[in-house]
Design an enzyme around this catalytic site. Structure first.
Site, PDB file in Angstrom:
ATOM      1  N   SER A 138      28.700  22.603   3.660  1.00 58.60           N
ATOM      2  CA  SER A 138      28.289  22.889   2.296  1.00 58.60           C
ATOM      3  C   SER A 138      29.303  23.814   1.608  1.00 58.60           C
ATOM      4  CB  SER A 138      26.877  23.482   2.297  1.00 58.60           C
ATOM      5  OG  SER A 138      26.338  23.530   1.007  1.00 58.60           O
ATOM      6  N   HIS A 187      21.172  16.773   2.519  1.00 62.22           N
ATOM      7  CA  HIS A 187      22.075  17.914   2.625  1.00 62.22           C
ATOM      8  C   HIS A 187      21.515  18.915   3.643  1.00 62.22           C
ATOM      9  CE1 HIS A 187      25.224  20.515   0.886  1.00 62.22           C
ATOM     10  NE2 HIS A 187      24.391  21.509   1.158  1.00 62.22           N
ATOM     11  N   ASP A 225      22.527  13.122  -0.535  1.00 64.45           N
ATOM     12  CA  ASP A 225      23.015  14.439  -0.956  1.00 64.45           C
ATOM     13  C   ASP A 225      23.595  14.344  -2.364  1.00 64.45           C
ATOM     14  OD1 ASP A 225      24.182  16.926  -1.225  1.00 64.45           O
ATOM     15  OD2 ASP A 225      25.386  16.792   0.603  1.00 64.45           O
TER      16      ASP A 225
END
Length: 323
Positions: A165, A292, A262
């Site tokens: 991320s 995600h 995501d």
């Protein structure tokens, strides 16, 4: 985009991903949506304890590394006495959450699967620390261990960066910073990137995906960005919008992983297509049925473990390839 027009991803997830979404930890209070940032950080740490349990045991060592911003805590994971390379890990959390404990299991598994020393970097969080402090702290950590390798039994001739991320952005940005500033900390043999954001301000996937289930609505993404950047001009910086950097030359081999549902998947697709178009070594893999942050859930999802092993295999292959 009206929320009603978004794809109903919760009905399309894999069974394992649905099980994670529906899982209720006993005694865990609700997310403190109205709490201050410190309260949210403590909740995130508490919520991640379950997901970090039952991780591989190995030798670990904590080290405070001096940087221009003060000491930064690092944690060295050593699965064996000697290592063929050193892999630096940057945790996710939207630049505002997370630490070495919230991502402990991920780093332990990565160390076990690569057989290499993994160094987690507890970079300063936003909004208390603004861009580019986290990158400069990472570079300072790399420089420190490059100069003190013998003291920590490290092999820093070959190094890599990894992150998930926001940590994926920091991993790639740090590698490009080293290249662009001509800083030598070792030969960067690979960068492992799980569902990162790399500078897009809008995309099809950001319109179609994202909701309360992943904390990645348009408003959430704007909040993370405003917390991290100093001003609007930083949005175009080549170490924030990485597509404004030179991706046509000397980019270390990149393993680019994405989650099917995501909002940030288009960042990964664009990064892969850009590198591929300019003959920069890269590999892209999308993990179906996932949201995600799925990398955290290896206790319940084998695909999370698969994604870590895929990145580890990519890294190990580059250890054997001279650059």
């Amino acid at each position: 985009m009206k929320p009603e027009n978004k794809i109903p991803v919760l009905t399309r997830l894999s069974d394992k991903m649905k099980a994670v979404v529906n899982f209720q930890q006993p005694g865990l209070p609700p997310w403190p949506a109205d709490g201050d940032i410190e309260t949210q950080r403590q909740y995130y740490l508490l919520e991640r304890r379950f997901w970090n349990a039952d991780a591989p045991s190995m030798t670990t060592r904590t080290c405070a590394v001096p940087t221009p911003y003060g000491d930064v805590t690092t944690r060295l994971y050593s699965p064996q006495p000697t290592s063929q390379a050193t892999l630096y890990y940057l945790h996710g959390g939207g630049f505002i959450l997370g630490n070495l404990d919230t991502h402990d299991r991920i780093m332990r598994l990565l160390a076990r699967y690569t057989g290499c020393t993994v160094i987690g970097i507890d970079y300063s969080l936003s909004p208390q620390a603004r861009y580019p402090q986290a990158i400069e702290e990472t570079v300072a950590v790399c420089s420190y261990f490059s100069q003190h390798a013998d003291e920590y039994s490290l092999n820093v001739e070959k190094i890599g960066f990894a992150g998930d991320s926001a940590g994926a952005m920091l991993a790639l940005a740090s590698a490009l910073w080293l290249r662009d500033k001509h800083i030598r900390c070792g030969n960067v043999i690979a960068i492992l990137l799980w569902y990162g954001l790399y500078g897009l301000q809008d995309s099809v996937s950001r319109r179609l995906f994202g909701g309360a289930w992943d904390g990645l609505t348009r408003e959430d993404l704007d909040m993370y960005e405003k917390a991290y950047l100093r001003n609007d001009e930083d949005r175009e910086s080549p170490w924030y919008c990485l597509f404004n950097n030179d991706l046509t030359r000397d980019v270390p081999p990149c393993f680019i992983a994405s989650a099917e549902f995501d909002p940030l998947i288009d960042d990964s697709r664009l990064l892969h297509q850009t590198l591929q178009a300019h003959q920069q070594p890269c590999e892209y893999k999308m993990y179906p049925g996932t949201l995600h942050a799925f990398l955290h859930y290896s206790r319940m999802m084998t695909i999370a473990d698969d994604a870590l092993q895929d990145g580890a295999r990519f890294f190990m292959a580059r250890m054997k390839t001279p650059r």
